[in-house]
Motif scaffolding. Structure first.
Motif, PDB file in Angstrom:
ATOM      1  N   ALA A  14       0.845  -1.190   0.000  1.00  0.00           N
ATOM      2  CA  ALA A  14       0.000   0.000   0.000  1.00  0.00           C
ATOM      3  C   ALA A  14       0.876   1.234   0.000  1.00  0.00           C
ATOM      4  O   ALA A  14       2.019   1.205   0.466  1.00  0.00           O
ATOM      5  CB  ALA A  14      -0.924   0.014   1.222  1.00  0.00           C
ATOM      6  N   ARG A  15       0.311   2.305  -0.482  1.00  0.00           N
ATOM      7  CA  ARG A  15       1.047   3.548  -0.574  1.00  0.00           C
ATOM      8  C   ARG A  15       0.051   4.691  -0.590  1.00  0.00           C
ATOM      9  O   ARG A  15      -0.979   4.609  -1.243  1.00  0.00           O
ATOM     10  CB  ARG A  15       1.844   3.483  -1.853  1.00  0.00           C
ATOM     11  N   SER A  16       0.360   5.742   0.131  1.00  0.00           N
ATOM     12  CA  SER A  16      -0.490   6.927   0.103  1.00  0.00           C
ATOM     13  C   SER A  16      -0.140   7.751  -1.123  1.00  0.00           C
ATOM     14  O   SER A  16       1.032   7.924  -1.450  1.00  0.00           O
ATOM     15  CB  SER A  16      -0.256   7.790   1.347  1.00  0.00           C
ATOM     16  N   LEU A  17      -1.152   8.239  -1.800  1.00  0.00           N
ATOM     17  CA  LEU A  17      -0.954   9.095  -2.964  1.00  0.00           C
ATOM     18  C   LEU A  17      -1.605  10.444  -2.721  1.00  0.00           C
ATOM     19  O   LEU A  17      -2.738  10.509  -2.251  1.00  0.00           O
ATOM     20  CB  LEU A  17      -1.610   8.476  -4.200  1.00  0.00           C
ATOM     21  N   PRO A  18      -0.914  11.512  -3.057  1.00  0.00           N
ATOM     22  CA  PRO A  18      -1.563  12.817  -2.953  1.00  0.00           C
ATOM     23  C   PRO A  18      -2.554  12.963  -4.106  1.00  0.00           C
ATOM     24  O   PRO A  18      -2.239  12.650  -5.245  1.00  0.00           O
ATOM     25  CB  PRO A  18      -0.398  13.802  -3.095  1.00  0.00           C
ATOM     26  N   VAL A  19      -3.761  13.390  -3.801  1.00  0.00           N
ATOM     27  CA  VAL A  19      -4.782  13.587  -4.819  1.00  0.00           C
ATOM     28  C   VAL A  19      -5.305  15.012  -4.683  1.00  0.00           C
ATOM     29  O   VAL A  19      -5.827  15.392  -3.638  1.00  0.00           O
ATOM     30  CB  VAL A  19      -5.951  12.583  -4.652  1.00  0.00           C
ATOM     31  N   ALA A  20      -5.141  15.776  -5.747  1.00  0.00           N
ATOM     32  CA  ALA A  20      -5.639  17.149  -5.762  1.00  0.00           C
ATOM     33  C   ALA A  20      -6.893  17.194  -6.615  1.00  0.00           C
ATOM     34  O   ALA A  20      -6.902  16.719  -7.748  1.00  0.00           O
ATOM     35  CB  ALA A  20      -4.582  18.092  -6.331  1.00  0.00           C
ATOM     36  N   CYS A  21      -7.952  17.736  -6.053  1.00  0.00           N
ATOM     37  CA  CYS A  21      -9.212  17.815  -6.779  1.00  0.00           C
ATOM     38  C   CYS A  21      -9.915  19.104  -6.377  1.00  0.00           C
ATOM     39  O   CYS A  21     -10.311  19.269  -5.233  1.00  0.00           O
ATOM     40  CB  CYS A  21     -10.074  16.603  -6.451  1.00  0.00           C
ATOM     41  N   ARG A  22     -10.060  20.011  -7.312  1.00  0.00           N
ATOM     42  CA  ARG A  22     -10.726  21.288  -7.036  1.00  0.00           C
ATOM     43  C   ARG A  22     -12.213  21.149  -7.369  1.00  0.00           C
ATOM     44  O   ARG A  22     -12.554  20.739  -8.471  1.00  0.00           O
ATOM     45  CB  ARG A  22     -10.092  22.389  -7.858  1.00  0.00           C
ATOM     46  N   ILE A  23     -13.052  21.481  -6.403  1.00  0.00           N
ATOM     47  CA  ILE A  23     -14.500  21.429  -6.587  1.00  0.00           C
ATOM     48  C   ILE A  23     -14.994  22.870  -6.633  1.00  0.00           C
ATOM     49  O   ILE A  23     -14.907  23.590  -5.638  1.00  0.00           O
ATOM     50  CB  ILE A  23     -15.200  20.661  -5.437  1.00  0.00           C
ATOM     51  N   GLU A  24     -15.484  23.285  -7.773  1.00  0.00           N
ATOM     52  CA  GLU A  24     -15.959  24.652  -7.947  1.00  0.00           C
ATOM     53  C   GLU A  24     -17.336  24.832  -7.308  1.00  0.00           C
ATOM     54  O   GLU A  24     -18.114  23.883  -7.201  1.00  0.00           O
ATOM     55  CB  GLU A  24     -16.032  25.002  -9.441  1.00  0.00           C
ATOM     56  N   GLY A  26     -21.142  25.515  -6.922  1.00  0.00           N
ATOM     57  CA  GLY A  26     -22.251  25.166  -7.799  1.00  0.00           C
ATOM     58  C   GLY A  26     -22.186  23.744  -8.331  1.00  0.00           C
ATOM     59  O   GLY A  26     -23.090  23.305  -9.025  1.00  0.00           O
ATOM     60  N   THR A  27     -21.130  23.008  -8.006  1.00  0.00           N
ATOM     61  CA  THR A  27     -20.969  21.628  -8.485  1.00  0.00           C
ATOM     62  C   THR A  27     -21.813  20.694  -7.631  1.00  0.00           C
ATOM     63  O   THR A  27     -21.743  20.735  -6.412  1.00  0.00           O
ATOM     64  CB  THR A  27     -19.489  21.200  -8.397  1.00  0.00           C
ATOM     65  N   ASP A  28     -22.608  19.830  -8.289  1.00  0.00           N
ATOM     66  CA  ASP A  28     -23.383  18.867  -7.506  1.00  0.00           C
ATOM     67  C   ASP A  28     -22.488  17.686  -7.135  1.00  0.00           C
ATOM     68  O   ASP A  28     -21.377  17.535  -7.648  1.00  0.00           O
ATOM     69  CB  ASP A  28     -24.650  18.424  -8.237  1.00  0.00           C
ATOM     70  N   LEU A  29     -22.957  16.865  -6.209  1.00  0.00           N
ATOM     71  CA  LEU A  29     -22.147  15.784  -5.658  1.00  0.00           C
ATOM     72  C   LEU A  29     -21.740  14.770  -6.724  1.00  0.00           C
ATOM     73  O   LEU A  29     -20.617  14.263  -6.704  1.00  0.00           O
ATOM     74  CB  LEU A  29     -22.886  15.095  -4.515  1.00  0.00           C
ATOM     75  N   ALA A  30     -22.603  14.467  -7.672  1.00  0.00           N
ATOM     76  CA  ALA A  30     -22.265  13.497  -8.718  1.00  0.00           C
ATOM     77  C   ALA A  30     -21.097  14.007  -9.565  1.00  0.00           C
ATOM     78  O   ALA A  30     -20.160  13.255  -9.864  1.00  0.00           O
ATOM     79  CB  ALA A  30     -23.478  13.214  -9.604  1.00  0.00           C
ATOM     80  N   ARG A  31     -21.118  15.280  -9.955  1.00  0.00           N
ATOM     81  CA  ARG A  31     -20.006  15.835 -10.736  1.00  0.00           C
ATOM     82  C   ARG A  31     -18.744  15.913  -9.888  1.00  0.00           C
ATOM     83  O   ARG A  31     -17.643  15.685 -10.378  1.00  0.00           O
ATOM     84  CB  ARG A  31     -20.365  17.205 -11.304  1.00  0.00           C
ATOM     85  N   ALA A  32     -18.891  16.243  -8.606  1.00  0.00           N
ATOM     86  CA  ALA A  32     -17.724  16.286  -7.714  1.00  0.00           C
ATOM     87  C   ALA A  32     -17.108  14.892  -7.591  1.00  0.00           C
ATOM     88  O   ALA A  32     -15.882  14.747  -7.602  1.00  0.00           O
ATOM     89  CB  ALA A  32     -18.130  16.815  -6.341  1.00  0.00           C
ATOM     90  N   ALA A  33     -17.938  13.863  -7.486  1.00  0.00           N
ATOM     91  CA  ALA A  33     -17.442  12.487  -7.394  1.00  0.00           C
ATOM     92  C   ALA A  33     -16.715  12.090  -8.675  1.00  0.00           C
ATOM     93  O   ALA A  33     -15.668  11.432  -8.621  1.00  0.00           O
ATOM     94  CB  ALA A  33     -18.590  11.523  -7.101  1.00  0.00           C
ATOM     95  N   ARG A  34     -17.245  12.487  -9.837  1.00  0.00           N
ATOM     96  CA  ARG A  34     -16.567  12.171 -11.098  1.00  0.00           C
ATOM     97  C   ARG A  34     -15.221  12.894 -11.187  1.00  0.00           C
ATOM     98  O   ARG A  34     -14.236  12.327 -11.660  1.00  0.00           O
ATOM     99  CB  ARG A  34     -17.462  12.511 -12.287  1.00  0.00           C
ATOM    100  N   ALA A  35     -15.159  14.150 -10.713  1.00  0.00           N
ATOM    101  CA  ALA A  35     -13.891  14.893 -10.708  1.00  0.00           C
ATOM    102  C   ALA A  35     -12.883  14.214  -9.781  1.00  0.00           C
ATOM    103  O   ALA A  35     -11.704  14.082 -10.125  1.00  0.00           O
ATOM    104  CB  ALA A  35     -14.126  16.342 -10.278  1.00  0.00           C
ATOM    105  N   ALA A  36     -13.345  13.762  -8.618  1.00  0.00           N
ATOM    106  CA  ALA A  36     -12.456  13.063  -7.684  1.00  0.00           C
ATOM    107  C   ALA A  36     -11.983  11.748  -8.286  1.00  0.00           C
ATOM    108  O   ALA A  36     -10.820  11.370  -8.136  1.00  0.00           O
ATOM    109  CB  ALA A  36     -13.171  12.825  -6.353  1.00  0.00           C
ATOM    110  N   GLU A  37     -12.861  11.048  -8.982  1.00  0.00           N
ATOM    111  CA  GLU A  37     -12.485   9.789  -9.625  1.00  0.00           C
ATOM    112  C   GLU A  37     -11.410  10.025 -10.690  1.00  0.00           C
ATOM    113  O   GLU A  37     -10.433   9.277 -10.770  1.00  0.00           O
ATOM    114  CB  GLU A  37     -13.718   9.139 -10.250  1.00  0.00           C
ATOM    115  N   ARG A  38     -11.552  11.094 -11.482  1.00  0.00           N
ATOM    116  CA  ARG A  38     -10.530  11.426 -12.483  1.00  0.00           C
ATOM    117  C   ARG A  38      -9.201  11.755 -11.799  1.00  0.00           C
ATOM    118  O   ARG A  38      -8.135  11.320 -12.236  1.00  0.00           O
ATOM    119  CB  ARG A  38     -10.981  12.596 -13.350  1.00  0.00           C
ATOM    120  N   ALA A  39      -9.259  12.525 -10.695  1.00  0.00           N
ATOM    121  CA  ALA A  39      -8.035  12.885  -9.967  1.00  0.00           C
ATOM    122  C   ALA A  39      -7.365  11.645  -9.387  1.00  0.00           C
ATOM    123  O   ALA A  39      -6.134  11.525  -9.409  1.00  0.00           O
ATOM    124  CB  ALA A  39      -8.354  13.890  -8.859  1.00  0.00           C
ATOM    125  N   CYS A  40      -8.146  10.708  -8.875  1.00  0.00           N
ATOM    126  CA  CYS A  40      -7.579   9.460  -8.349  1.00  0.00           C
ATOM    127  C   CYS A  40      -6.942   8.644  -9.467  1.00  0.00           C
ATOM    128  O   CYS A  40      -5.871   8.054  -9.282  1.00  0.00           O
ATOM    129  CB  CYS A  40      -8.661   8.634  -7.649  1.00  0.00           C
TER     130      CYS A  40
END
Length: 170
Positions: A14-24, A26-40
């Motif tokens: 296992a290894r910790s990875l830094p993940v940067a994800c900017r949530i603007e 007005g973003t709904d949770l589904a779009r925020a989750a997709r942005a986080a998934e792309r960042a991961c």
């Protein structure tokens, strides 16, 4: 496992990875989750290039998140068994939300450094997560900044802090 030489290796890696994800705003949770998934996904592509000591600011990383797909039940020779728990802590987060997709449904756990957080503080974080998820389920199209996170215990704690001039334990 991404590396061929580790595919048959036994043991937790296992290894910790830094993940940067900017949530603007007005973003709904589904779009925020997709942005986080792309960042991961982006972080996973670069994980083999991360220095062995971890992220340059790893010591300042207070929180972490881990997701595991729970293994299916093993069957053979008339015996069936499942792994009850699987955890590989790679540090350095001092507070981690661990989400496991198990056969009988999802499981979540908060792991924390007891030298840094009291059980009461972590319980308030758990309540914030429950409050956030409940509000997101009620209002899936709401912008993330409008979702409720402050539950009854946290509200009481904040009022206590305000009444004590901010001197209460965190």
């Amino acid at each position: 496992r991404a590396l061929d030489e580790l595919r048959e290796a036994l043991g937790p890696f296992a290894r910790s990875l830094p993940v940067a994800c900017r949530i603007e705003a007005g973003t709904d949770l589904a779009r925020a989750a997709r942005a986080a998934e792309r960042a991961c996904g982006e972080a996973a592509r670069w994980q083999d290039f991360l220095p062995a000591a971890g992220a340059p600011d790893g010591e300042r990383t207070p929180c972490g998140f881990a997701w595991h797909a729970g293994p299916a039940a093993f069957r053979g020779g008339g015996v069936e068994w499942t792994v009850a728990g699987l955890l590989a802590h790679a540090g350095p987060p001092r507070l981690s939300l661990v989400w496991t997709e198990a056969e009988d449904g999802p499981e979540a756990a908060l792991l924390y450094d007891r030298a840094r957080f009291s059980a009461a503080a972590v319980e308030r974080v758990a309540e914030e997560l429950r409050t956030l998820l409940a509000d997101a389920a009620r209002r899936p199209d709401a912008p993330v900044e409008e979702l409720e996170t402050v539950g009854p215990a946290e509200r009481a704690h904040l009022l206590e802090l305000a009444g004590a001039g901010g001197a209460a334990e965190e």
